[in-house]
Design an enzyme around this catalytic site. Structure first.
Site, PDB file in Angstrom:
ATOM      1  N   LYS A 116       5.788   9.359  -1.929  1.00  0.00           N
ATOM      2  CA  LYS A 116       6.618   7.482  -1.996  1.00  0.00           C
ATOM      3  C   LYS A 116       8.100   8.590  -2.218  1.00  0.00           C
ATOM      4  O   LYS A 116       8.984   7.897  -0.956  1.00  0.00           O
ATOM      5  CB  LYS A 116       6.954   7.392  -3.146  1.00  0.00           C
ATOM      6  CG  LYS A 116       6.030   6.395  -3.371  1.00  0.00           C
ATOM      7  CD  LYS A 116       6.225   5.826  -4.388  1.00  0.00           C
ATOM      8  CE  LYS A 116       4.936   4.315  -5.096  1.00  0.00           C
ATOM      9  NZ  LYS A 116       3.776   4.711  -4.626  1.00  0.00           N
ATOM     10  N   LYS A 158       7.716   7.684 -11.633  1.00  0.00           N
ATOM     11  CA  LYS A 158       7.069   6.831 -10.355  1.00  0.00           C
ATOM     12  C   LYS A 158       5.975   7.943 -10.366  1.00  0.00           C
ATOM     13  O   LYS A 158       6.919   9.108  -9.684  1.00  0.00           O
ATOM     14  CB  LYS A 158       7.706   6.034  -9.569  1.00  0.00           C
ATOM     15  CG  LYS A 158       7.254   4.810 -10.319  1.00  0.00           C
ATOM     16  CD  LYS A 158       8.731   3.556  -8.840  1.00  0.00           C
ATOM     17  CE  LYS A 158       7.527   3.820  -8.124  1.00  0.00           C
ATOM     18  NZ  LYS A 158       8.394   2.465  -7.090  1.00  0.00           N
ATOM     19  N   GLY A 164      -0.633   0.858  -7.134  1.00  0.00           N
ATOM     20  CA  GLY A 164      -1.440   0.344  -8.272  1.00  0.00           C
ATOM     21  C   GLY A 164      -0.537  -0.342  -9.642  1.00  0.00           C
ATOM     22  O   GLY A 164      -1.633  -0.173 -11.124  1.00  0.00           O
ATOM     23  N   GLY A 165       0.289   0.738  -9.938  1.00  0.00           N
ATOM     24  CA  GLY A 165       0.977   0.821 -11.334  1.00  0.00           C
ATOM     25  C   GLY A 165       0.338   2.057 -12.215  1.00  0.00           C
ATOM     26  O   GLY A 165       0.932   1.975 -13.050  1.00  0.00           O
ATOM     27  N   HIS A 208       9.781  -8.419  -5.822  1.00  0.00           N
ATOM     28  CA  HIS A 208       9.289  -7.916  -5.342  1.00  0.00           C
ATOM     29  C   HIS A 208       8.779  -8.544  -4.262  1.00  0.00           C
ATOM     30  O   HIS A 208       8.151  -9.916  -3.941  1.00  0.00           O
ATOM     31  CB  HIS A 208       8.107  -7.861  -5.584  1.00  0.00           C
ATOM     32  CG  HIS A 208       7.133  -6.417  -4.524  1.00  0.00           C
ATOM     33  ND1 HIS A 208       6.071  -5.539  -5.529  1.00  0.00           N
ATOM     34  CD2 HIS A 208       7.088  -6.680  -3.655  1.00  0.00           C
ATOM     35  CE1 HIS A 208       5.288  -4.619  -4.354  1.00  0.00           C
ATOM     36  NE2 HIS A 208       6.012  -5.589  -3.657  1.00  0.00           N
ATOM     37  N   GLU A 274       7.960  -2.592   1.684  1.00  0.00           N
ATOM     38  CA  GLU A 274       7.876  -3.802   0.252  1.00  0.00           C
ATOM     39  C   GLU A 274       9.415  -2.844   0.173  1.00  0.00           C
ATOM     40  O   GLU A 274      10.218  -1.597   0.089  1.00  0.00           O
ATOM     41  CB  GLU A 274       7.021  -2.739  -0.724  1.00  0.00           C
ATOM     42  CG  GLU A 274       5.661  -3.648  -0.342  1.00  0.00           C
ATOM     43  CD  GLU A 274       4.670  -2.840  -1.751  1.00  0.00           C
ATOM     44  OE1 GLU A 274       4.562  -2.676  -2.160  1.00  0.00           O
ATOM     45  OE2 GLU A 274       3.497  -3.327  -1.190  1.00  0.00           O
ATOM     46  N   ARG A 296      -1.240  -0.730   5.933  1.00  0.00           N
ATOM     47  CA  ARG A 296      -2.492  -1.459   6.735  1.00  0.00           C
ATOM     48  C   ARG A 296      -2.535  -2.324   6.426  1.00  0.00           C
ATOM     49  O   ARG A 296      -1.121  -2.666   6.041  1.00  0.00           O
ATOM     50  CB  ARG A 296      -3.534  -0.692   5.520  1.00  0.00           C
ATOM     51  CG  ARG A 296      -2.816  -0.388   4.216  1.00  0.00           C
ATOM     52  CD  ARG A 296      -4.437  -0.913   2.835  1.00  0.00           C
ATOM     53  NE  ARG A 296      -3.545  -0.569   1.522  1.00  0.00           N
ATOM     54  CZ  ARG A 296      -2.465  -1.680   0.873  1.00  0.00           C
ATOM     55  NH1 ARG A 296      -2.900  -2.726   1.278  1.00  0.00           N
ATOM     56  NH2 ARG A 296      -2.722  -1.421  -0.481  1.00  0.00           N
TER      57      ARG A 296
END
Length: 650
Positions: A116, A158, A164-165, A208, A274, A296
């Site tokens: 990220k 993060k 997935g959190g 989101h 996103e 993907r």
């Protein structure tokens, strides 16, 4: 070019890819683990190859075995689906080194977006807006705390390799930063083998919204946006397209930014960019920021297909065959509105615990597109994600599409395992959702309302009784001999803590009276075979073994109890902590003789790709630890035993 494709996945997405591949005339090769030997995706394939044991690490994550299976079967390409190896750059390189085609992006593109912090730096260079934050290599506690203060609380910690959190913590003030940092690092280290983190500004009214992009390495388009704001613990629940409240100015800005992201890495195939959006003052083109790019196909891709008329899997396969991008940006347009709801086998009242079980009855509503990888008779395995299906609806506008979603959820029937159907239906009916007032916190703020399970009505209990006694058709139900009285049958039903001792009196071939003690219900069977009470149709019921499921406005599950077995040993016992599902013990935190308080963590159970904390049911002293880290245990197995109150007192 290739004329056959191996699908390196299982379940719903393997079936989804297989349908399009076969429609294109391609030969389909499936792979399967021990647990999936008789799975739906295996039955759909022209050829299937066994690749290993039940655990993903022994099968679906074994790239070497998957490549060997493709070569053995003569497949020319490998489609990864989503999850497992779909974003593994080393796997892409191994596929291509074996002379096969990988249906997806290059290894370089995957690596560019894999971490990220590096991805956000790359996006900033490409002119894509990014959330204010720290993405540096210096991971010292002091610097991270200093950067959090500079960004301004609240902030998000993060994991840089997260998803997935996992490895994510919200920090409201400087006082809680150190503890949250340690917790996020520990979870990231366990989940990803990498405890590096980044820090971002937390958006207080977040939405989101993601953009579907597609490229052939030289030309790039976007296929508009999806709103994925309805989330629980960072997991998407219901997605829709287009996003509520979207303006043309905002759509143009987001689409252009997403295309710049794809151009920056020479993207090939389907991908999703996103964005986190500040929805506190409507959707504005200066209030969205890049979060990450998924290199993907996304789980929620069907809503984009519904509004654009594009088969994204077909596009993937065509581009992988060397064809140019099938359409230009000006060729693409939005038609109507679409929703997708994720139907899972999970126990909502127990905190959304993943559930297992054999699906004895499965029926999807006619108004939905049901993308599923299971059939009636299949078992929900503890080794994989417990998804049953994705339910997709489309309509000319949001109001009609939402009405179809509600109808589809009401008419879908699953028996043999508990599901989140009632939760999804409650969410689809929530007034804020209906009024387009969506954000990522909506579910958390309303969780009590959304998970409230209304008591079964007497009519529902009556219908459950009819099914439990095998009287659905009432054929021959009134037959037999009774002196001076109508024939009667009895049954004992339970639902949670509620127990009904019910008797049925037959009034004829199409009528009966159900006596629940304090109340009586008269049932009449109509000409179409449906049971009615007071003229109103109740619903439908299915009995499987010792359980009854009634599908009415809500789904209700009952157990049929043998009166001789009603006194169940150990009922209400708070001394033994048992496994709620099959799984692997990933950690044990206590030892014999140790004192604990109610709510303390005793152990962790890993099942269905998630860790579940086993908590102390009361204050007490550990009498015995019955499991060890690494143990594979079954549902109901004892894990930790507390001393009885009298033992502790002694």
């Amino acid at each position: 070019m290739f004329d056959s494709v191996l699908i390196a996945n299982r379940g719903e997405i393997a079936c989804r890819v297989a349908r399009t591949a076969r429609a294109m005339g391609l030969r389909v090769v499936a792979v399967f683990s021990d647990a999936d030997r008789d799975a739906a995706h295996v039955a759909m394939a022209d050829q299937a190859v066994w690749i290993g044991g039940n655990a993903p690490a022994d099968s679906y994550l074994r790239g070497d075995r998957i490549i060997a299976a493709a070569l053995e079967a003569g497949a020319g390409a490998i489609h990864p689906g989503y999850g497992f190896l779909s974003e593994n750059a080393a796997f892409v390189e191994a596929v291509e080194a074996a002379g096969l085609v990988f249906v997806g992006p290059t290894a370089g593109a995957i690596r560019a977006m894999g971490l990220k912090d590096a991805a956000k730096a790359l996006m900033a260079e490409a002119g894509v807006p990014v959330v204010p934050g720290y993405h540096g290599a210096d991971q010292s506690d002091g610097l991270l705390a200093e950067e959090a203060g500079r960004i301004g609380y609240p902030v998000l910690i993060k994991a840089v390799a997260g998803g997935g959190g996992k490895g994510m913590r919200l920090v409201e003030s400087a006082d809680g930063f150190a503890e949250a940092l340690a917790s996020a690092r520990a979870e990231a280290r366990t989940a990803f083998g990498n405890d590096a983190v980044l820090i971002e500004k937390y958006v207080s009214s977040p939405r989101h919204i993601e953009v579907q992009v597609f490229g052939d390495g030289e030309r790039f388009v976007h296929l508009f946006e999806r709103d994925c704001s309805l989330q629980r613990r960072h997991q998407k629940v219901i997605e829709e397209a287009p996003a509520p409240g979207m303006t043309e100015e905002m759509r143009s800005a987001m689409g252009a930014a997403a295309v710049r992201a794809a151009e920056a890495i020479g993207y090939r195939g389907a991908g999703t960019v996103e964005f986190i959006v500040d929805g506190s003052d409507g959707l504005r083109p200066d209030r969205f920021w890049f979060m990450e790019m998924n290199t993907r196909l996304q789980v929620e891709h069907p809503v984009t297909e519904a509004i654009t008329g594009v088969d994204l899997v077909e596009w993937q396969l065509r581009v992988a065959m060397g064809e140019p991008l099938p359409a230009r940006q000006e060729d693409l347009s939005i038609n109507g509105h679409a929703f997708e709801a994720r139907l899972y086998a999970e126990d909502v009242p127990a905190g959304f615990l993943p559930a297992t079980g054999r699906i004895g009855h499965l029926r999807f509503a006619k108004c939905v597109r049901a993308d599923s990888g299971v059939r009636a008779g299949d078992v929900i395995s503890p080794f994989y994600d417990p998804m049953i299906a994705k339910l997709i609806v489309h309509g000319p506008n949001r109001r009609i599409a939402l009405a179809r979603l509600r109808a589809g959820l009401t008419q879908t029937q699953v028996a043999g395992t508990v599901t989140n159907l009632s939760f999804l239906k409650a969410l689809s009916e929530h007034d804020k959702f209906a009024n387009e007032e969506v954000d990522t916190g909506l579910i958390a703020r309303n969780i009590d309302t959304l998970t409230y399970a209304p008591a079964a009505s007497v009519e529902v209990v009556a219908l459950a009784t009819v099914s439990a006694l095998g009287l659905e058709n009432a054929a021959g139900a009134h037959q037999g001999f009774a002196l001076w009285a109508a024939p009667r049958r009895n049954v004992l039903l339970t639902q949670g803590d509620k127990v009904w001792s019910v008797s049925v009196e037959f009034n004829g071939p199409r009528a009966m009276t159900v006596d629940l003690g304090e109340e009586q219900v008269t049932l009449m069977r109509d000409s179409e075979g449906h049971w009615r009470a007071g003229g109103a149709r109740i619903g439908e019921a299915v009995t499987l073994g010792e359980s009854v499921t009634v599908f009415a406005s809500q789904t209700h599950n009952f157990a049929i109890i043998d009166p001789l077995d009603r006194a169940m040993d150990g009922a209400g016992d708070t001394s033994l902590v048992v496994a709620p599902m099959p799984g692997v013990v990933s950690a044990v935190f206590v030892k014999s003789g140790e004192s604990v308080q109610a709510g303390d963590r005793l152990a962790l159970l890993e099942a269905m790709k998630m860790e579940h904390a086993m908590l102390a049911p009361r204050d007490g002293v550990i009498a015995e630890v019955l499991v060890a880290t690494g143990d594979q245990i079954e549902a109901g197995a004892g894990m930790i035993r507390l001393e009885q109150a009298e033992e502790a007192a002694a």
